[in-house]
Design a protein around this motif. Structure first.
Motif, PDB file in Angstrom:
ATOM      1  N   ILE A 177       7.894  58.418-119.874  1.00 57.32           N
ATOM      2  CA  ILE A 177       8.039  57.526-118.725  1.00 57.32           C
ATOM      3  C   ILE A 177       7.896  56.100-119.227  1.00 57.32           C
ATOM      4  CG2 ILE A 177       5.586  57.590-118.132  1.00 57.32           C
ATOM      5  CD1 ILE A 177       6.435  57.594-115.183  1.00 57.32           C
ATOM      6  N   TRP A 178       8.638  55.196-118.626  1.00 55.16           N
ATOM      7  CA  TRP A 178       8.438  53.782-118.930  1.00 55.16           C
ATOM      8  C   TRP A 178       8.697  52.961-117.685  1.00 55.16           C
ATOM      9  CZ3 TRP A 178      13.652  54.813-119.575  1.00 55.16           C
ATOM     10  CH2 TRP A 178      14.530  53.801-119.283  1.00 55.16           C
ATOM     11  N   LEU A 179       8.058  51.834-117.633  1.00 57.84           N
ATOM     12  CA  LEU A 179       8.222  50.887-116.544  1.00 57.84           C
ATOM     13  C   LEU A 179       9.473  50.079-116.828  1.00 57.84           C
ATOM     14  CD1 LEU A 179       7.185  49.466-114.006  1.00 57.84           C
ATOM     15  CD2 LEU A 179       5.781  48.031-115.507  1.00 57.84           C
ATOM     16  N   ASN A 180      10.509  50.264-116.030  1.00 58.98           N
ATOM     17  CA  ASN A 180      11.777  49.574-116.235  1.00 58.98           C
ATOM     18  C   ASN A 180      11.721  48.225-115.535  1.00 58.98           C
ATOM     19  OD1 ASN A 180      14.409  49.112-117.047  1.00 58.98           O
ATOM     20  ND2 ASN A 180      15.268  50.089-115.243  1.00 58.98           N
ATOM     21  N   LEU A 181      11.383  47.208-116.298  1.00 59.63           N
ATOM     22  CA  LEU A 181      11.303  45.863-115.752  1.00 59.63           C
ATOM     23  C   LEU A 181      12.707  45.294-115.595  1.00 59.63           C
ATOM     24  CD1 LEU A 181       8.407  44.667-118.054  1.00 59.63           C
ATOM     25  CD2 LEU A 181       8.234  45.408-115.673  1.00 59.63           C
ATOM     26  N   THR A 182      12.944  44.619-114.495  1.00 56.38           N
ATOM     27  CA  THR A 182      14.273  44.062-114.264  1.00 56.38           C
ATOM     28  C   THR A 182      14.526  42.900-115.216  1.00 56.38           C
ATOM     29  OG1 THR A 182      13.435  42.586-112.550  1.00 56.38           O
ATOM     30  CG2 THR A 182      14.294  44.726-111.848  1.00 56.38           C
ATOM     31  N   GLY A 183      15.780  42.723-115.518  1.00 57.00           N
ATOM     32  CA  GLY A 183      16.167  41.649-116.428  1.00 57.00           C
ATOM     33  C   GLY A 183      17.511  41.114-116.009  1.00 57.00           C
ATOM     34  N   SER A 184      18.313  40.770-116.960  1.00 50.33           N
ATOM     35  CA  SER A 184      19.624  40.182-116.684  1.00 50.33           C
ATOM     36  C   SER A 184      20.607  41.262-116.234  1.00 50.33           C
ATOM     37  CB  SER A 184      20.143  39.463-117.927  1.00 50.33           C
ATOM     38  OG  SER A 184      20.230  40.379-118.995  1.00 50.33           O
ATOM     39  N   GLY A 185      20.593  41.572-114.967  1.00 54.36           N
ATOM     40  CA  GLY A 185      21.521  42.546-114.409  1.00 54.36           C
ATOM     41  C   GLY A 185      20.952  43.945-114.306  1.00 54.36           C
ATOM     42  N   ASN A 186      19.978  44.306-115.127  1.00 51.16           N
ATOM     43  CA  ASN A 186      19.347  45.622-115.123  1.00 51.16           C
ATOM     44  C   ASN A 186      20.381  46.746-115.100  1.00 51.16           C
ATOM     45  OD1 ASN A 186      17.313  47.430-115.272  1.00 51.16           O
ATOM     46  ND2 ASN A 186      16.613  47.169-113.190  1.00 51.16           N
ATOM     47  N   GLU A 187      21.304  46.707-116.051  1.00 50.08           N
ATOM     48  CA  GLU A 187      22.342  47.724-116.137  1.00 50.08           C
ATOM     49  C   GLU A 187      21.767  49.110-116.380  1.00 50.08           C
ATOM     50  OE1 GLU A 187      26.280  46.722-117.990  1.00 50.08           O
ATOM     51  OE2 GLU A 187      25.039  45.107-118.812  1.00 50.08           O
ATOM     52  N   LEU A 242       4.637  61.792-122.058  1.00 49.54           N
ATOM     53  CA  LEU A 242       3.894  62.692-121.179  1.00 49.54           C
ATOM     54  C   LEU A 242       3.859  64.122-121.692  1.00 49.54           C
ATOM     55  CD1 LEU A 242       5.245  61.451-117.728  1.00 49.54           C
ATOM     56  CD2 LEU A 242       3.178  60.726-118.940  1.00 49.54           C
ATOM     57  N   GLY A 243       4.773  64.472-122.565  1.00 50.20           N
ATOM     58  CA  GLY A 243       4.837  65.819-123.106  1.00 50.20           C
ATOM     59  C   GLY A 243       5.912  65.893-124.165  1.00 50.20           C
ATOM     60  N   PRO A 244       6.146  67.069-124.744  1.00 50.96           N
ATOM     61  CA  PRO A 244       7.102  67.179-125.839  1.00 50.96           C
ATOM     62  C   PRO A 244       8.543  66.831-125.454  1.00 50.96           C
ATOM     63  CG  PRO A 244       6.254  69.335-125.224  1.00 50.96           C
ATOM     64  CD  PRO A 244       5.496  68.318-124.432  1.00 50.96           C
ATOM     65  N   ASP A 245       8.871  66.925-124.184  1.00 50.17           N
ATOM     66  CA  ASP A 245      10.234  66.591-123.762  1.00 50.17           C
ATOM     67  C   ASP A 245      10.251  65.692-122.531  1.00 50.17           C
ATOM     68  OD1 ASP A 245       9.344  68.378-121.878  1.00 50.17           O
ATOM     69  OD2 ASP A 245      11.085  69.690-121.988  1.00 50.17           O
TER      70      ASP A 245
END
Length: 79
Positions: free
Chosen positions: A52-62, A46-49
């Motif tokens: 964003i990402w879509l955090n898809l759930t997985g095995s435990g989503n630590e 989105l900018g130099p610092d």
């Protein structure tokens, strides 16, 4: 050898956009370190610092559990 950057530089944008997989490393105050592969076109710069990402759930989503406790994370792309 890995390099660290304090901000995204213009030449990074094309490199990141071309990657199919990246890795997220996170940890809570104590316990295990978690390094998870991510992908599926789920990340945007989105900018130099800022990204964003879509955090898809997985095995435990630590990753989500760690980030909820401590606001720090490492992101790695492999060239």
């Amino acid at each position: 050898m890995a390099k660290q950057f304090s901000a995204f530089e213009p030449e990074h944008l094309g490199f990141v956009a071309a990657q199919h997989v990246f890795f997220v490393g996170s940890a809570a105050e104590s316990g295990r370190v978690n390094v998870s592969p991510k992908g599926t076109d789920s990340l945007r710069i989105l900018g130099p610092d800022r990204l964003i990402w879509l955090n898809l759930t997985g095995s435990g989503n630590e990753t989500a559990g760690h980030i909820a406790r401590i606001n720090r994370m490492t992101i790695m792309w492999c060239s």
